[in-house]
Design an enzyme around this catalytic site. Sequence first.
Site, short mmCIF file in Angstrom:
data_model
loop_
_atom_site.label_atom_id
_atom_site.label_comp_id
_atom_site.label_asym_id
_atom_site.label_seq_id
_atom_site.Cartn_x
_atom_site.Cartn_y
_atom_site.Cartn_z
N PRO A 67 23.33 -13.10 92.15
CG PRO A 67 23.03 -14.67 94.22
CD PRO A 67 22.28 -14.31 92.90
N GLY A 70 29.88 -13.24 93.74
CA GLY A 70 30.92 -12.61 94.52
C GLY A 70 32.28 -12.15 94.02
CB SER A 122 27.31 -11.31 96.22
OG SER A 122 28.05 -12.29 97.20
CE1 TYR A 136 27.33 -17.88 100.01
CE2 TYR A 136 28.58 -15.65 99.53
CZ TYR A 136 28.35 -16.90 99.19
OH TYR A 136 28.45 -17.43 98.00
NE ARG A 142 34.02 -23.15 94.88
CZ ARG A 142 33.45 -21.91 95.05
NH1 ARG A 142 33.98 -20.68 95.04
NH2 ARG A 142 32.11 -22.23 95.79
CG HIS A 195 27.53 -21.63 95.01
ND1 HIS A 195 26.74 -21.09 96.07
CD2 HIS A 195 28.56 -20.98 94.76
CE1 HIS A 195 27.40 -19.97 96.27
NE2 HIS A 195 28.56 -19.91 95.82
NE ARG A 207 32.31 -20.33 91.66
CZ ARG A 207 33.28 -19.95 90.88
NH1 ARG A 207 33.17 -20.02 89.56
NH2 ARG A 207 34.11 -19.07 91.58
NE ARG A 241 27.00 -20.04 79.67
CZ ARG A 241 26.87 -20.15 81.12
NH1 ARG A 241 25.59 -19.86 81.68
NH2 ARG A 241 27.82 -20.81 81.75
NE ARG A 289 30.52 -20.02 85.38
CZ ARG A 289 29.99 -20.84 86.18
NH1 ARG A 289 28.69 -21.17 86.26
NH2 ARG A 289 31.02 -21.57 87.09
#
Length: 408
Positions: A104, A106, A133, A156, A191, A302, A305, A337, A357
Amino acid sequence: MAGPVPPPPLAQFAGSPTRRFYTGGKLDRALGIDDLRARTHRRMPRFALEYLEAGSEDEATLAREREAFGEWRFLPRTLVDVSERTPARPILDRPAPMPVIIAPTGLNGVFQEKADTALAIGAARAGVPFVQSTMSNDTIEQVAAVAGLRHWFQLYVFGPDHIWQALVDRAAAAGCEALVLTSNSQVFGNREWDARTRASETRPSLATIANAAGHPRWLVTTLGHGLPSFVNVIGFVPKDHHGFFQSAFWIREQMPKSLSWDTVAKVRARWPGKFLLKGILNPEDVKLALAAGVDGLVLSSHGGRQMDWAVAPLDILPRARDIVGDRMTLMLSGGIRRGTDVLKAIALGADAVMAGRAPLYGLCAGGADGVERALAILHKELCDAMGLLGISRLDQLGPHLLEPMRAL
């Protein structure tokens, strides 16, 4: 610009010649996820890349996600018949061509319009689940309409109970196979890169605007119909906070700091299907989850993050497997990856992995076709690596085929 930790220079070339990645539009020429990432960096404005690539504070947790995979080496077997091999493995008791799920994520609307639907289409073509998400920019029902999709929904918890209850009920009505409750976002990670792209809480900086203006194709395909909206939750947001930035900050402020195992029990009681808990990074919480009635855990930072200087999911995976045994599905999210990353995670105890990602690079590079290409790359690498390792099926994996490069 933050990003995955680069590999060390090739010893035989001492860093020369410089390796180049393919950044063109012929997706079949993208040989690895890094090609799709390179095209993403060519196409996206800086603020979108920051959102995609960055972590919190010093980004130590983000870096650790990749470093952790580098600290395990394979012990390949040879003279083994690998002429017939398959990376197929069930996910939540249903067949899947490989143990990979699109994680997920967002606000994918900053990459292109209808991005969540594109991710779902790519997932359906590849035969793997897609986790939508709460903060997606397409409705639950729009994504559920994608033919052949294994549709999961990430939850959430924010605001009064009736909000999460309505979301859970909508996901059930839409036929979602699984619900994934995120547990580690009640306090927002620091962040700093995000604040630097804005002149104020609700206004991007002039530098951000100027950089975005230099990407006309992105402007047309992404903002042609205006800024994205959090369509699944915007009805719960006060009307004077319906703007893009205002709604994001309002929702963030409604995250209850009181989220607890009692909340997990309430969600479990309402949700009729498979129920996963995502965001666990401590063995003590793994133990508590066994008594919480969840069907599985997703070890996750996460995407680096939230809490900085935290362990990587791979770091605690073997201990988590020892704790749950075969009593619970165990997944890992973060840092995937390569096909070899998937192999290492499965060998150390994961039933499946979530990739965030990597498919987003595919999305940015080529929409649904790019997502499909990213998953095809992982599938091919996984199958090739199995042959090189000397196995035909993933159930032949185990710690005996890995050697740690550090004391664990």
